[in-house]
Each structure stands twice: as C-alpha cells, then as structure tokens.
Design a protein around this motif. Sequence first.
Motif, short mmCIF file in Angstrom:
data_model
loop_
_atom_site.label_atom_id
_atom_site.label_comp_id
_atom_site.label_asym_id
_atom_site.label_seq_id
_atom_site.Cartn_x
_atom_site.Cartn_y
_atom_site.Cartn_z
N SER A 84 -32.41 25.93 41.04
CA SER A 84 -31.13 25.60 41.64
C SER A 84 -30.97 24.11 41.83
N ARG A 139 -21.58 30.51 37.53
CA ARG A 139 -22.69 30.49 36.58
C ARG A 139 -23.03 31.93 36.19
N SER A 173 -25.92 34.25 35.93
CA SER A 173 -27.25 34.30 36.50
C SER A 173 -28.09 35.37 35.82
N VAL A 218 -30.63 36.68 37.49
CA VAL A 218 -31.42 37.15 38.61
C VAL A 218 -31.86 38.60 38.41
N SER A 267 -27.67 31.07 45.38
CA SER A 267 -28.95 31.09 44.69
C SER A 267 -29.39 32.52 44.42
N ASP A 268 -30.35 32.66 43.53
CA ASP A 268 -30.87 33.99 43.21
C ASP A 268 -31.55 34.61 44.41
#
Length: 2030
Positions: free
Chosen positions: A1173, A1183, A1185, A1187, A1208-1209
């Motif tokens: 990140s 974005r 992701s 994840v 964030s993930d």
Amino acid sequence: MSRLVDYFVIVGYDHEKERSGSSCGKILQRFPKSDWPDCHFTPGIELFCQPTGWVLSSQRQQPTFFISVLTDIDADRHYCACLTFNEPVAMTTKPDDEDLEDPDVIIPHHSQMFAPKSLILITRHDYFETFRNCLGIIYTAYVDKLPQVEIETLVGNMIGCVQAPPLGGPQVRFSIGAGDRQALQPALCSTLPITRHVVALLFQQLGIQNVINVFALSLTDHKILFLSQSFSRLTESCHAILSLQYPLKYTYVYIPILPSALLEVLNTPTPFIAGVHSIHKEDIKELLDVVVIDLDGGSVHIPECIVLPTIPEPVLSRTMKALHMILHQDLLMADLAFPPSPCKKPVSLEQKDKEIRAVFIRMLSELLTGYRSCLTLIRIHPEPFITFHKASFLGHKGMVEEDFILKVLNGMSFNTFVSERGPPYRVCDIFDEVYANIQENVRDEKLDSSKMVLNISDLAQQLHNNENPNPQPYVQKVPRPTEGAYSRIHQPTFPVLDEDKVAAIIEDGISNQTQNNNDLLRLTSTRLQKRIVPMGQAISTVGDRQKIVDNNARRLEVLRNCVNFIFDNKISDARIIFPAVLRALKGKVARIALTSELAHNIQSNRAMLEHQQFDLIVRLLNCALQNDSSMDENGVAASILPLATSFCRKLCTGVIQFAYTLCQDHAVWGNQQFWEAAFYQDVQKDIRQLYAHQYEEHIMVRWRKEGSRQRHSMELNVNQSQRLSPDQSRSSMKQKEIGALDIAAEQLRIWSTLTEAQQQEMINNEESTVYSQAIHYANRIVYMRVPLDCSRSLKNLTFDDETKSNSNITASLAESDSIDAESGFDETEVSGSVAPDVIRFVTRFVDKVCQDSGVTEDHIKSLHQMIPGVVAMHMETLEAVNREAKRLPPIQKPRILTPALLPGEEIVMEGLRVYLLADGREEGTGVNMGGPSLLPAEGAIFLTTYRIIFKGIPCDPLACEAVIMRAFPVSTLTKEKKLNVQYLPHLNQWLQEGLQLRSNIFQLLKIAFDDEVVADNVETFRKLVNKCRNPPTVFDTFAFSGHSIPQPVTLHKQKEKNKTLKHFAKKTLMKTAQKAGLKSGLKSKHSSSHQKAKYSLSPPQANRRSLTPRSSDSESEGGRPGSEVFDDLSIVDENEFGSTLMADPQALEKLLEKPGYHDYVRLGLGSLSVTSSKDRSNSEPFRISSVNANFSVCRSYPILLVVPQSVSDDNIRRFARTHRQCRFPVITWRHSRTKALLLRASSFHSRGLMGMLKHNTSSTTSSGESTSSLEQEKYFSVLVAATPNSARNGSYKASYSDSLDSLDSLIMSGATGESLTIPETPDNFKRAPKTGKSVRTSLKLKGQSLTRIGSSKERNRTSTFDPARFSHPNGDVSQSGDLIHNSVQGLKKVSLYVLGEKTQMKGVKMESFPKCDFIPVDFYEVRYVKASFKKLMRACVPSSGQGPEGTFLHAVEESGWLPQLQNILQLAGATVDLLDVQGSSVMVCLEDGWDATTQVVALAQLLLDPFYRTLDGFKALVEKEWLSFGHRFTHRSNQTQATQASGFAPIFLQWLDVVHQVHHQFPLSFEFNQYYIKFLAYHYISNRFRTFMLDNELERMEAGWLLEEKRAHRLDDLDEEAGFTQKHFQQGSLGVPIWDYIDKLHRKSPLFYNFMYSPGDQENVLRPYSNLANLKVWDYFTTEDLAHGPSYDIEVAQKELSQNEETETLEMLGQHTRRVVNGCYDNVMLQQPDYFQWQFQEIQKLERDLEHLPRKWKTFWDRLQTPARDPNSLPRETSLSMQLARSHGRSIHKRSTLEILVKGKMLGEAARSFAQPHRFEEMTYTTAVNCDLCSELLWGLVKPGMHCIDCGYNCHEKCQSSVPKNCTKLKAVSDSSNSSSSVSRPSLSETRTIQAPVAERIAMTTTTNQMYERYPQSSNEHVTQKGWLYKRGAFKLKGWKKRWFVLDSMKHQMRWYDSETDPNARGQIDLSEVEEVRTVGTKHVQGIPKQGLPKKVDENGFFELKSTKRLFHFLAANAEAAHEWVDKVQGCIQ
C-alpha cells in the motif's frame, strides 16, 4: 266383501307392574276371543295404544284418537284405531308384614291420579272417519249412559254385522245400534290411494322444496323419520309420502307411529319410513344416516353422508312450476300492475290435495315414459313373466348418469311395479291413461301453457271422483258425548263386557251377511274388467331422432363407405378414412349403424374374410365396444355378439379364427346383467315367432278396431299416421309388425277358452324355447369368456370403464367392478385359472335365467352337466387357433427412425418402440387449433449421453409423411411419472406401460411403450435415465464425457499438501472440528507478511457452517458439496493458489484479459496492483485488488475485486466478516457521467450491524467485532467520498432539461398531475418464519395516494395507519401522514443508498454512516421462484387437457411469474434512477448476494450501459456478474447427484426473461436478437457447454479452466460446417465454452444478430415499463418445433431438416419450395426467414455457384450504408407527442423509484420508533411455546425462558441479549405536536432472514378482521365482560392457566391475555363458531384434573364453552361469576 272390523280390544293400565307412576299396557278384553282364520290377532298391540308409554297423570286428559299402522309377516297392513280416555285410580299402599296374614285387609288410599284406558279397533280397511265415529259412539254410550244402548250390542254389530264393500262397489249404509246412521263409500279404483287432504296438509307444513326433497329421498331408498307432537299428523304425513309415490308401492319398513320401546328399530340397515313423538328428538341425534323431518317446525335435516338425489330436468322444472301455480297463486300475480280481484270462494284443501297428486302422477309418468317399450316378455303361459331392460331404457332416454333414475330403477318398488303393471292384459287405472297421453300433452303445453292447468284440473277431478263416486253425499248421524263429559268428578270405570253376548251377536251377524256378499260381488265384477294396456309412446321416439340423424349424416356416410371398402377389399382406401371412422364411433348413432352395416354383410354371405379385412373389422368392433360402457345401454354389445361369432378368417386347413377371440378384453362380457338382458331379448324374439304365424293381417285389423273404443291402440305411431295420407296410413299399418306384448295380451285374453291339452302344449313349447336359448347363450358366454391364450387369467381381461378412457392416470382395478360384483359372488372363491372361473360364471347365469323363466329341473341339471364339456372342448379348439395365429406374420410397424446426433454424442440405449401421446397442449392434435393430427405419433425413444429423443411418424395416415421429433437434454429432466394403462383408439391397442418425462426447458414427453417392449427394458431405460440425469460430478456430464477426459489434473504446488504425518493429522483434526461446528478457522500466530498465512471465512452466526455457503431460501442447502473436485471443508492454503498467483503477475494479467475482468479497465476502475500500500499511487480513486487471490477472504468471490484506493487489503479482511458469506461490498460498475458507483454485496449479519454495534457478548470477541464495525464504517465513508455528488452537492448537470431532472421534482411538484400510489406487497412476498407463523404487519397503510407530499393542505389526504393498533392515550385516532411526510423529507440526496432487507435496517445507527441511507426493499425468495416456476411449467406445458376454468392465461396468472419479473424490473429501475438522475451510489445487499442481488445489479447495468447490449458486452456482463461473483449454477440447476434435493431454481432463466421483456420494449437498442436470449436459456442448463458449470471461480480454478490458454481460431474453420465438426470440440479435457461456440456461429451466419439494431438513434439509458400489462409471456415457454426438436442444437436441426426435406443443402435457413408451414411443427424463423436472412442466403448460394471463397456475412453488412439525408432539408426534430411520451415514461419510471424509497423510509421510521427495551422476567412454560427470536421450542421446568411483561415477547435466556429493543408497550406521548406519527408493533417472531420483503401490504383489501381492527384494542365501549379466569389447555398434558379474558361484542370475540395490561391477545374464540356454553355440574367436576389450579376452588365456578373446533374449560372465582360469564356469552351468541 269382508269384515269392517276384525277385532275390538280394551287395553288398560297394568297396576301390578307399576313403577313410580309408569307401567305397561294390559289387554283387559278382546272380541272375538279367538283369531279369525283369515286374519290373526296382532300381538303387542298395547305398545301402539300409548306410543310414549303408559304413565299416570295427575289431571284428567281429554280423550284422544289416532290410528297406527301395523304390518304382518305377509306385508299386509292392519290399521289400529285407538281412542284413549282416563279413569280415576284408587292408589293403595302395600300393607306391613304383619297384615299379610289376613289377605282381605287392604287399606285404600285415594289420590287424584288417572290411568289411561284405550278402546281399539283392528281392521284391514282405511275408513278412518268411520272408525273414529264407531269408537266415539261406544265412548258416548259409556260416558253418557245412552238409554237402551248396550255396549255389547255396539261391539257385536261392529264386528259381525257391518261388512266393508269391495273397491269399486256401491255405497253401504249401516248402523251399529245406537241410533246412528253411517255410510261406507268405497273408491272406484283399488290401486289408487285415498288421501282426502293429507297431501295438501303436508305441503302446508313443509313447503314445496322440502316435500320434493323428501319425495326424492323416499324413492331412492333412504331412511325417513318424521317428528311431531301429534300422532295423527305422523300417520297422515307418512300416508301422504306413500301416496305421492303412486304408481310405485313402498315395500320397506313402514311404521307411522313408532312406540318408545321400539326406538332401536331406527338402527336397522334397511330403509324405512317411520314417525316418532317429538319428545324423542334428543334420542335420535345419534342417527347418522336418517333424514329427520320436523313436521311442527317445518324443517328437513339431511345428514352430510347423504347426497340429495335430484330429479332430472326438465321434469323437475315443470313440476315446480305446476306446484307454484297450485299453492302460490298470489305469487304469480304479485308483480301485476292491475291484479285481478280475488276469488270469493277459496280453494278447498281437498281440491289442492288432488291437484298436487295430479302433478306428481304426471311427473312419474314423464319420468317413466317409454317403459313399456323396454318390457321383455319371457313366458306367457302358464303365468306371464316379464322383465325390464334397464340399460335400454337409460340409453334411449340419455339418463345413464342420472343418479336419481338409477336408484329408482334398482329399487324394490320398481321391481314390484314391473311385476304388477308389466302384463299387457289386466285391469287399468288412471296412471295407464296418463302414461299413454303424457308426451302428447307435454308437447301441447309447450305451445300453450294454459293447457297445463286444464290437464291438471281434469286429472285432479278424476282423483276426486275416485274417492267420491256418489255425487249425492249421505248425511250421517253420529251421537257425540256431552261437552265436558270427560271431566266429571264421579265417573264410573268402563264396564266389563259380557263376552258371551258379544259372541252371539257376532255369530248371528255373520250368518246373515252371506247372501248379501254374493250379490255385491257380482255387481262389482262388472266394473273391474281386464283390458289391453295402452303402450304409450315408444321409447325410440322419445327424443328428436331426426335431428340426431341429421347431425350424424356425414359421419354415417363415411362409416358406410369404409365398411364397403373393407368388404370390397379396397384396404388402402379404407385405411385412409379409418381414423375418421374411429372418431365417428364415439357417437352412439355411429356405433349402432356399424352393427347394422356389418349384419347386412353377414346376410350377404361375406363372413369369411381375408387377413387384412379381418384385422380392420376386429378393430372396428373393438372401437365400438371401447366407446360403450359395460352396461350396454345402447345395445351395441348385444348386436356385436352374433357378429363376433360370424366373422372369421382361415388360418390353415381346418383351423378358423373367429372375431370373438380378439374382442374379449372388454368389461361388458363380465357383466352378468348384460348377459341376462341379452338372453331375455332373444327369448322374446323366439316367443314372438312362436305365436306370430297365428295372427294374420285381418286378425290384427279386427283387433285394432275392437280396441279403438279403448283410448289407445297397442303400438301404432299416432303422430306418424296423422302426418300420412289415409292410404299411406293404411299401408303403414299393414307393414307394422305385431309386438310380443300384443301377442301376449291376445293369448291371455283367449287363455280361458282353450282346452287343457292346448294349454299344456303351449307351456311345453315355451319351455323348450327358453331351454334351447339357454344352451345357445351358454356357448356364447364360453366363447367370449375363454381367452385365446388360455394361460392368461381372467383378471387380465377385466377393465373398468374409466380404465379404457384415454386419460393418463386410469382407475385401478380395485376401484372398478369385478367380474363377480353383479351377482354378489365372493371373489375369494376365484381361482385365477380359466376353466373353473368360466364354468362358475356360466352356471350362475343358467341358474338365474332358467329359474326365472320356469325351466324344468331336469333341463337345468342337463345344462349343468353340459357346461364343463363345452368349456373343455372350446379350450382345446382355441389351442390350435392360438398356435396358428402366432405363426402369422406380425403386423408391419413403421421402421424406427434414427435421430441425428451431435459430434461426441453417443446412444446409451437403443430405441424402444413407443407412442408419443398428446398432452394438454392443443397444438399438433388437429382439434381446436386446426392443422394435421400430428399426435399421437408412433416411433421410438432414445437415450443418449446428452438428450432424451423421440422420433417417429404420426399415427394418423393423413399426416404420416411428416416426421415427429421431440427431445430435450437429459440434464433438464425435472420429473418422471409412471402412467398406467393407455388405450390408443387409432391402433386399437392397450399399452400397459407409460412414462411422463417433464423437462425444465418447457418440454414434455408423454409416451406409452409398445406391447413388444418388455417390462425389463422399460425399467432399464428408467434407471439409465436416472443415472445420466444425476452424474456424480460435473465432469461426468456431456460437456466432458463426450471425449476422453482424464481426472482433473491437480495444479502444481510448491509443497505437497500433506507432506508429513503431523501435517496430515492437523488437517484431519481441522476438518473434523469444522464439520462439528467447534472451530471455524485458524489464524496464524505471527502476522509477518513473509510467513505462510492461512485464511478462512470469519465466523458468522453460530447456527451456520463456517465454510459451507447457504442460500437465502429456506431450504436446507448446507449439505451441498462446495467443490466438485476437492473437499468443501478443506482449508484454503495460500500456497495452493495465492502464492502462485501473487508470485506470477502474468497469471493475474491473464485474468484481466477475460471479458469480465477486462470490463473493469473499460470502466476506468483502476489497474491491477500487487505491491504494498505504501507504493501505490493515489492518483486513481480505485484499484483492482488481489486480496482474494487465494480465496481466503471469500470463497465465492472472484480473484480480482475493485475497491477504493485508500482501503487496504488488511482492512478488507477485517470488515468482510460483517456480511454473510463474507461477501463484502465491491464496486462492479461506475456511471460515466455522474461517476456514481454501483456496488454489490450480501446482506449484513444481524450481529454485524445490530449485535456488534450494540452488544458485547463476551470479552474475547468484543475487540474483534468492534474492529470489524469500525472498519466497516471507514469503508462506507470511503465509498461516500468516492461519490462525486457528496462533495459537489449535486453540482453536476442532469442530461434532461425538463422538470423531471431529479426525484425531488417529482415529489414536490407532481409534474404529471397523477397521484403516487404506494403499491401493496403481494401475499407471496411475505416470508414466514420457520415456525410457520405469519409475520405480523409492522406497517399498515390503506391504499391512498400521494401527490404533493409534504404540502400542508394535502396532509389530511395522506395514508393513514390502522387505528386499531395506533391510538393516542386519550383514545383519539391519529393519522400517519406525518410519518409519510417525515419519510419523504428524508429522501435527501445522500451519496450512498443501501438497498437491503428489512432486518438489516432496524438497528443501524445512522449517525455512524453519514450521507448514507438504508432502504429496505421487497424481493422474492428463491423458494417462491421455485414454486412459481413449477406452476408456470404446468401452465405452459400441461400434462392433460385443462377444464373450462383452467385457461392458459388464468394458469399463468396463478403461477405469479410475471409479478416476480415486475419486482426485478422495479428494483433495477430504482437503481437506474438513483445512479443516473440523482447521481448517488447504490449498494445492493440482498440475501447471500448471489441470486436476487445478481439479478438486480446485472439488469441495472444492462439498462444503464449500451455496451452491455452488444454481443461482446452481454458476454462480459454475464461473465462478470453471474460467473465471477459466484452464482451457484451447479446447485441451482441440479447438475449433479448431490444437488438434486434442493430443486431446480431458475434464477438465471428469470433474469433472461427480464432481458427478453426489455428487448421486447426496446428492439432497436440490442445488437443481439431474441433467439440469442433463448439460446442462452436453453444451453445454460443443457450441460453441453462448461461455461455455466460449478458455483464459483474457486471451483473453476480447481477444475483448471480459469487460466486456460485460449486457442487461436483456425482459418479453415469457416469452410467447415460452421465449426460443427469434431475439431471444434476437441479442446482438451476442459470442455467447450459457450462463448467460443457463439463466436464461431456468429462469424458464419447472422443467427444471433438483430438487424434492427440502431445504437446511434436510441437513448443510452433504458427505462422499461414494469406494469403487468406491459409484460408478456415469453414464447420460449410455449413454442416447439416437432419437425426437428429444439432448434438451439443447431447441428441437429440442420441434419434433421436435411433428412426430412430431402434436399442437398446443409444450411439451416431452409428451402425455397412452396409449402404449408405449421406453427407447432415447423420453425417459422427457419422456414420463412426475414429479408436480410434471405439475402445472405442468396449471397452464399451465388458464391458457391461462382466457386468464390466464402466471406463473412458481417463484411457485407458493414458495407451497407444508411440512406443519406438531404443536407438542404431541415434537421429532424423530435415531435411534441414523442417528447410527451418520453417524459411520461420517465415520470412513471421515477414514480416507481419514489414508491420504493417512500416505502423503505416509512418502514425505517417505523422501525426506529420502537427503541424501547423489553422488561423481561423469568417464566416457566408448561405449554409448547416457540422463542420469538430463534423459533426454537420453549418448554420444560429445567430450562425456563424469559417473558416480557409488557408486550408478551418470549425468548430463551441465551437469546435475551440479541432481542431487538422494540417493545410495543409505547410510552405516553406528552406532546402530540412533536410526535404525531402513529406506529405499529413489529413482528414478534421475525427471524434473521425475513420472509416478507419490507413493508406489509399497503392498500390492502379490507377483510373482516381488518375491519374489526379499526376499533382500538383498549377501548371499553364494546367490552361486554372482562375478568380473570382459569383456562384449561387444549391437550390432556396441559394444565390450567390464569388468563385475563375480555368479551368483545363488536368483534364478536372472546380474547385472553397474559395480564390486564397486555396489549397482545394470546388467543381468541370466535363467537360465531360457539355452539353451546353451560355450567358444569358438581358430579362432573370430580373427573376434571386439577393441575395448575389453586388448592381451594369453588366447584360451582366451572363452566364449558363448546365451539365447532374444540371444547373449552373455564373456572371462575365463584358460581355467581361463572353464571355471569355464561349469561354474557349466551347474550352475544343470540
């Protein structure tokens, strides 16, 4: 002449047997003392003197008189006339023991008690008034002591001196010696009953309809019981019912007055007519099958078990009309403007009596019209024996189904009627005259209604004259007692008569009457002379026969031609018209004509036939028998008997096969009544021939002249003779044959003139005739009963009438009449072998007919000895016939046609010969829809690895050139049903085995296996179908099994999965723990990024499996294996997928190349980033992701997800657990103009938003849950920040310039001027909790409208809440307009709208989610979709014909499919408006996020983005929303064996239907056509392609095709057959994607292209109408192509077309030859292409002819130019009407959006108004109560529950912390201005997954309960009584409970509550169902259990309340309170 009185009896009170004032009767004296030889004395006469019992009375009673009727053993009736008076009784007390020594000592004790004494006359005559007078004279002589009158003289004269004259004799006058003058006037006719006025009196008491009902019940042998306080009325009413039955005689038990001691007689199983006193009314309530008639109350009670027989029309209507004219003349003149003056002289009751009887005589004459034509004469001498042909009578009159007539004809009364009135030479009466003229009278009355009155009056006058033949009445003199003589105080007892004196008088009187009797008999005999009985109208002329023949003229002509063709050996011509003949044989006229035609050919010596002729004749005979019933009411079977024994064929030398060997499988041959009737008919013919030669023409003419003075001739058709000229009439009379009854009449007339030798000769001749015919019929029965194959049992030959019908499911043989049912033969004796059964049957027949016909015993014995030999010889003959018949070449059947197969498709089971039967669809049957008769068809059924196929040709020869094909993929089979016996009239075959196969592609195969198919093959076929339908895994389906597929290759891993034993043990323990629900996942102890980390789904609710996905429907789906390759509960290791994907960015880049992922790049939703990140660029707001690259966050989500850049993930992993299945909100689309986002997710966990934000259940989980909630709030804030209008406050400009640019404009201005109606929620929306209780309404609005919501002047017009639930403390009913106002005011332009379920929104803290709005919406659960789809399939493809009410549109409406489509359109429309008009982001969070969410989100994108309306865009949309986001295709489509239990759920099909609806409304906006949508609908469940298999990307990754390399297309693909060859399918082991197939097909032909596609001229955003009127039933559901099967397997359709049409071309666009196109047979799109398709075909043909290389069609299409516009012309502008139309459409669309938002806001406001906690207290439940939170059981002493003392909420102690704070005990509102909204109590039994989408029914139809709900619960205005009562539970285990009861007189209810302040009733009793309420006596209290009651209770306080459902027990505080409750309840009931 005979005695008037047989016995005189004096019966008195028996003091010796007295007990408490009651005793029995005792005969004191009887005269004469000895019995008469011709009339024995009736014992037990004392019971009938006092029917209610012999009791003493304290007061003198007036003398009474009534007549009882007694029946002796010979069924002769005796009348018991009884006069009863009272005598004072000297009561004595028994002396003491010491006084017993002196027997003379009696101490008398006088009292005022009176004992009854009866004077009785027993007689066989019905001179009731004379008996009253005679007994009155005796009583007068006794009480008034008449001078010079001795009672002995009176009695002696009555018995010995008075003789009753014979019927028809003169009047007899007499005196019994008391100075009296009396007369006996006999009736003229002995058969007519004498009624005086009793019939009219019965009609006065009961009314017309009741008497008609009782009359019909008595005629049909039911039990009739009269009730009255008067014994005379009982006798008169019973006599009236019997009189109405004339000419029928009642032959069952007849007791007009039944004594109390004999009430047990009423339990007899036989019918009866009886009467009892009204005091026994309670005693007869237990009689379940007795019709009770209350004469005093005028009511008739018919038990439920008795079906009231109905007199047939139009006879009943004419009878009712006549009765109204007689009894209610004022009714006919009630509406006259100028009614005539009333008649001065009223009609007497006796005159009405005769007119009523005349009506009933006419009615029975009309019902029995033609009965004499159905009389069958068997013997004339020595006594005539006549039977009645019941079947012929019913058949000619069309009354086979008339239950009333059937029961009358089967009754004993009618048998007596036939035996008495059957002889043609006898004494006639009025009925014979009426019967002869009734039809002529009825015809005249139809023309002139006034003639009915005249005819009835004439008949009534005849009845009157019969009873009163002497016009000069005789004035009688009868002494009467002095007024009040009975009440004299000093009245002596009735004297003891001198028996010797009476006997002497009787003897003298008898000796003096002998001479008078002889003179009177001689005078009477001249009046009663026998004569020929008039025949009346013949049964064959009753109906309009000429009209019937005219209607069948064409059919009869075809039948005659067919028969002629057969006998002329023109077999081909006969076969062409043979189906028409078989259809014509359904009419009885055609069947009768067939037998006559065949009989005519037998007379021409054409009985020996060739094989083909023989087969066709047998088929005709079988068809005629098939369409007739076993009763043979039309005489068809009797006519076929001689035909079947005549037609034959020669099998070989000496072996001949007769037709009867192939006509035995019909029930009529097992009906013994048929054989008897046929035998009697033939005997009658022989008897007629025996005597016919004696009667020449001149004898007949003379006889007719002699009979002319009698009103009717024998059999002459009067109407015919009137129409003919005199010469023609004479000639017709000469040609008329004399009938058997005419001969019998003449023979009976001359019988007495014959000598004894002549008489004996006639008797012998008749007996021999009957005997020879019995021999003949014994042989016939053997012929028809012994089967050709003697090894077959007779049981196989018996079918019920219903079994032989063409219905699918036939009646079982157990329900049908057995072979021996007619004779009462015990079926247990049936051995099952042929010979004994046939011998037994023939023997019973012979015994019956020979004994009835008077055959001698010697002849009967010889017949018995002959029968076994005949059977044995016939069986021996049939063995040779059967052997030679098997050697005949079999009937050539059509060859089995082999179906065309797909490449790789293999046949699993070769074709079984079957018949495709017609189902409920009319197409193809050629009936109402027209066209050729394509069904039924004969062919074969095949099972392949891909499909179930039928291929054959129609059975109809006129359509046999067509090829019929019906097929469906085996994976779409939803139901298999076994069919019973099927009969095909086209082939004359019984087919024992049948199957019905239903497919969810709206196809139905209804097949019957040919008789050559053995049962083992049928069973093998069924098992193989089941095996192919339910493969173990998807890799065993056709998408893979058509090729050599190895097992799925395990992907390469860096480390083996179970490298060490320790690791393996750890894995095993983890799986075990997860399966047991003890552990749901693991977390690594270290959080460093370089270590291996394992992720699993975060723990949802405790009652869910952690790793097993579950749907939102209520079915149990937890057992579904999540993966088809690996174990569902395996822990997903990062090393398995994640590390590989993260380490290989190229793999992720490959994913982005897929259409679904590539769409994110097109939308500008960011780029893929695998860095940390810290290294990300913040220039992009979003974005992609990774994840979920290892599927650790969510197993059902794709690998790549679009999220905001700032999230964030790790944040995602933390808050994902707040959503079910961890399907957290992800961005799936972004508006190009408003930049608003469309997000999808699953619904929130109830603990995620409510429990996690409010409650901390334990310290261990509090930190994790609070972290999740905080992360969730942050995520929502990021989404709000990413929405542009949150920062600019709507600074962007809308695309529309009109006033409809925002939702607020519609709210505030009402631009369209129309009102906004809040739609109601359909009933099937409402979800019910697990317990099955209905969800209580949380918000009730009446269906009012909103215009300018929020305007002050419109405030009073807004919708109101239900005032029954919501009231202010002062009792004033409040309005809910402010709630709506507040809700609408809340419709501000927030940045994020969350569309979810109701339970998600109640506890949301809005302050935690700024600029967000949570809107609960309606949606249909999966289980409702399943149920609706099943009904839709049955509507579109019914298995059988629908009734008159079961129309197609009605069935579609009942399915509820279109409202479900409407709901999806409305939700998607709201999403479109919020994104496009308002610019707000929308998050859809419904159920688990993979069903309804996908439907709404995908449809919204289709409407918003034109890209998705192209071929490539639609592919990307399906890949992204349906496949990547984990719609469970395998589970919903039941693709494997493990998913079968859940049932087929057409979620994707429903969405495609919605797309079809949008396409239909906007045909210019889609690049693809409707066929493309149908193609996807067919193949997403066909299992031909792998695309729609498996449930998510994880499973597809495990299968290995997610990252599959895509092959480049070969250049020579287009040169092949459109890619249909094997090379196209060889794609390794991973199956074929459907998109590749579509792409290749699309490159070759414009099959999927929409030539009307105009993207530039259409708007980008589509707003379809969602009204039901704008929706249509998809033609995909209703059309089929019988020529080649479904056209979606294009290769198969091409091959089948090329085979059928025999053309050289292999193209699928058809041929150009001229032909007739049938809608259900041909594919119109293929046979008649549009202009563009036709042009492309021409181009391709030209290229082939010129030998050019073929070019793509798209090349030519792109070169086309649109017509250029003239630059000088004015620019084209949209017209005003078009602008208004578009504006109106947008207005309607946004109104729908506003309704959804307003409903959601109102629900939210209502939910947040209940923020009041419950006040729980611990409570022990002794009854079964369910927890209102978890729906589990609350019961038992060990586990007490929690109970809210305010609202009555019940829950477990463990569930208390999770209960929402929504107690409905509202606080008093102090300031009404601040809180003006009235809210409702929410459901107490809501579960986590609600069953009813959002607000309850708004604008709900007012029912009775809702009308009552308008009154406040707390109002005391209508409370009649209230207080505490103990109530006993419904079951024995339940004890007593103290409840607060309220008796409400307005709602008519008795409700109970837990407490006095409890607002919620725990139960209620509807007082309309209460039958009785009473106190309970003390003696009954002892047996009542006292569990739950206080120790000291008032036993007088118990009372009971009996309703129609159960018995309630209550206990009040004391006796006074109990009586008060009983009185109040009784007052409410009355």
